[in-house]
Write a protein that holds these residues in place. Sequence first.
Motif, PDB file in Angstrom:
ATOM      1  N   VAL A  95       1.010  -1.141  -0.264  1.00 19.96           N
ATOM      2  CA  VAL A  95       0.033   0.115  -0.106  1.00 19.96           C
ATOM      3  C   VAL A  95       0.920   1.148   0.038  1.00 19.96           C
ATOM      4  N   GLN A  96       1.768   1.158   0.625  1.00 15.95           N
ATOM      5  CA  GLN A  96       2.863   2.352   0.687  1.00 15.95           C
ATOM      6  C   GLN A  96       3.627   2.578  -0.522  1.00 15.95           C
ATOM      7  N   SER A  97       3.991   1.523  -1.227  1.00 16.33           N
ATOM      8  CA  SER A  97       4.600   1.731  -2.394  1.00 16.33           C
ATOM      9  C   SER A  97       3.593   2.334  -3.384  1.00 16.33           C
ATOM     10  N   LEU A  98       2.061   1.881  -3.563  1.00 13.63           N
ATOM     11  CA  LEU A  98       1.369   2.485  -4.368  1.00 13.63           C
ATOM     12  C   LEU A  98       1.136   3.911  -4.118  1.00 13.63           C
ATOM     13  N   HIS A  99       0.968   4.338  -2.810  1.00 12.82           N
ATOM     14  CA  HIS A  99       0.944   5.720  -2.496  1.00 12.82           C
ATOM     15  C   HIS A  99       2.015   6.701  -2.820  1.00 12.82           C
ATOM     16  N   HIS A 100       3.173   6.089  -2.557  1.00 21.32           N
ATOM     17  CA  HIS A 100       4.636   6.662  -2.877  1.00 21.32           C
ATOM     18  C   HIS A 100       4.612   6.811  -4.616  1.00 21.32           C
ATOM     19  N   ALA A 101       4.163   5.833  -5.287  1.00 18.26           N
ATOM     20  CA  ALA A 101       4.366   6.041  -6.845  1.00 18.26           C
ATOM     21  C   ALA A 101       3.293   6.949  -7.171  1.00 18.26           C
ATOM     22  N   LEU A 102       2.161   7.349  -6.608  1.00 18.87           N
ATOM     23  CA  LEU A 102       1.126   8.423  -7.060  1.00 18.87           C
ATOM     24  C   LEU A 102       1.770   9.692  -6.800  1.00 18.87           C
ATOM     25  N   GLU A 103       2.517   9.773  -5.595  1.00 15.73           N
ATOM     26  CA  GLU A 103       2.947  11.028  -5.178  1.00 15.73           C
ATOM     27  C   GLU A 103       4.178  11.325  -6.153  1.00 15.73           C
ATOM     28  N   VAL A 104       4.941  10.534  -6.511  1.00 12.22           N
ATOM     29  CA  VAL A 104       5.998  11.047  -7.499  1.00 12.22           C
ATOM     30  C   VAL A 104       5.253  11.307  -8.788  1.00 12.22           C
ATOM     31  N   VAL A 105       4.290  10.636  -9.394  1.00  8.79           N
ATOM     32  CA  VAL A 105       3.829  11.058 -10.333  1.00  8.79           C
ATOM     33  C   VAL A 105       3.075  12.641 -10.425  1.00  8.79           C
ATOM     34  N   ASP A 106       2.485  12.696  -9.269  1.00  7.80           N
ATOM     35  CA  ASP A 106       1.844  14.133  -8.994  1.00  7.80           C
ATOM     36  C   ASP A 106       2.795  14.841  -9.064  1.00  7.80           C
ATOM     37  N   ILE A 107       4.026  14.795  -8.423  1.00 13.31           N
ATOM     38  CA  ILE A 107       5.108  15.881  -8.457  1.00 13.31           C
ATOM     39  C   ILE A 107       5.643  16.119  -9.876  1.00 13.31           C
ATOM     40  N   CYS A 108       5.906  14.927 -10.580  1.00 11.61           N
ATOM     41  CA  CYS A 108       6.179  15.189 -12.096  1.00 11.61           C
ATOM     42  C   CYS A 108       5.441  15.798 -12.811  1.00 11.61           C
ATOM     43  N   ASN A 109       4.228  15.600 -12.922  1.00 15.59           N
ATOM     44  CA  ASN A 109       3.208  16.234 -13.470  1.00 15.59           C
ATOM     45  C   ASN A 109       3.322  17.687 -13.242  1.00 15.59           C
ATOM     46  N   THR A 110       3.342  18.260 -11.994  1.00 17.12           N
ATOM     47  CA  THR A 110       3.268  19.498 -11.441  1.00 17.12           C
ATOM     48  C   THR A 110       4.611  20.342 -12.119  1.00 17.12           C
ATOM     49  N   TYR A 111       5.605  19.555 -11.975  1.00 18.43           N
ATOM     50  CA  TYR A 111       6.905  20.328 -12.615  1.00 18.43           C
ATOM     51  C   TYR A 111       7.174  20.132 -14.027  1.00 18.43           C
ATOM     52  N   ASP A 112       6.405  19.224 -14.636  1.00 19.77           N
ATOM     53  CA  ASP A 112       6.785  18.878 -16.144  1.00 19.77           C
ATOM     54  C   ASP A 112       6.918  20.074 -17.189  1.00 19.77           C
ATOM     55  N   ALA A 113       5.899  21.068 -16.906  1.00 21.37           N
ATOM     56  CA  ALA A 113       6.102  22.377 -17.884  1.00 21.37           C
ATOM     57  C   ALA A 113       7.428  23.285 -17.611  1.00 21.37           C
ATOM     58  N   GLN A 114       7.551  23.259 -16.247  1.00 18.81           N
ATOM     59  CA  GLN A 114       8.976  23.983 -15.947  1.00 18.81           C
ATOM     60  C   GLN A 114      10.388  23.461 -16.326  1.00 18.81           C
ATOM     61  N   PHE A 115      10.294  21.948 -16.254  1.00 19.30           N
ATOM     62  CA  PHE A 115      11.649  21.375 -16.754  1.00 19.30           C
ATOM     63  C   PHE A 115      11.415  20.260 -17.702  1.00 19.30           C
ATOM     64  N   GLY A 116      10.371  20.376 -18.523  1.00 22.51           N
ATOM     65  CA  GLY A 116      10.296  19.321 -19.723  1.00 22.51           C
ATOM     66  C   GLY A 116      10.573  18.130 -19.324  1.00 22.51           C
ATOM     67  N   LEU A 117       9.933  17.526 -18.470  1.00 22.72           N
ATOM     68  CA  LEU A 117      10.186  16.197 -17.941  1.00 22.72           C
ATOM     69  C   LEU A 117       9.877  14.999 -18.955  1.00 22.72           C
ATOM     70  N   ARG A 118       8.763  15.259 -19.931  1.00 23.83           N
ATOM     71  CA  ARG A 118       8.290  14.362 -20.817  1.00 23.83           C
ATOM     72  C   ARG A 118       9.309  13.872 -21.908  1.00 23.83           C
TER      73      ARG A 118
END
Length: 186
Positions: A113-136
């Motif tokens: 359960v913790q791994s699932l929560h953690h994965a979703l948290e990382v994705v949320d952060i990446c989506n938030t910073y995608d425009a600023q850093f061109g992560l895609r």
Amino acid sequence: IMILFVSGNVPSSDAFLQLLETCFPEQEVAAVAEISEALLLFQQFHPKIHLVVCQFELPTGSAYSLISELKKINPIPEILFFSEFENVNHAVESIRRGAFDFVNPPFQSPAVVQSLHHALEVVDICNTYDAQFGLRSDPFLHTKKLALSKKMRDHKRTQNSALSSAVIESVFKQKPGKKASKKGKT
């Protein structure tokens, strides 16, 4: 936000799917049995899909090829593999190829359960910073996500709080293969 669940019909799949629906009731869960169905759904809904939970032993193809195809479409969502059988080599190879984690039964364990929560948290952060850093388009995104994940785990362990935006930005700005510089060192 959507979770894509890819699994052939094995007994543990039902338990894992039930765990997703119980622990993440606010998330829409789309379940498919074949790689071709997973690719079609991912192509259609990839901006909404933040996590792909996939059975490692798929009857219709290679889990590794699924990672490759999904990452070509959108590299930000995390992929978590599960298996009824413990195999360290598969786990290491999966993470090397871009998976976030590899879990084994019992799936109702706090660690899963913790791994699932953690994965979703990382994705949320990446989506938030995608425009600023061109992560895609960042060829080192997986490496940076792993570094971010480690910083998040260490920080929560010691301070029980979220990472600051400055720490997150330092991970995305860092050049792969180089350690962040420490002030005052010569």
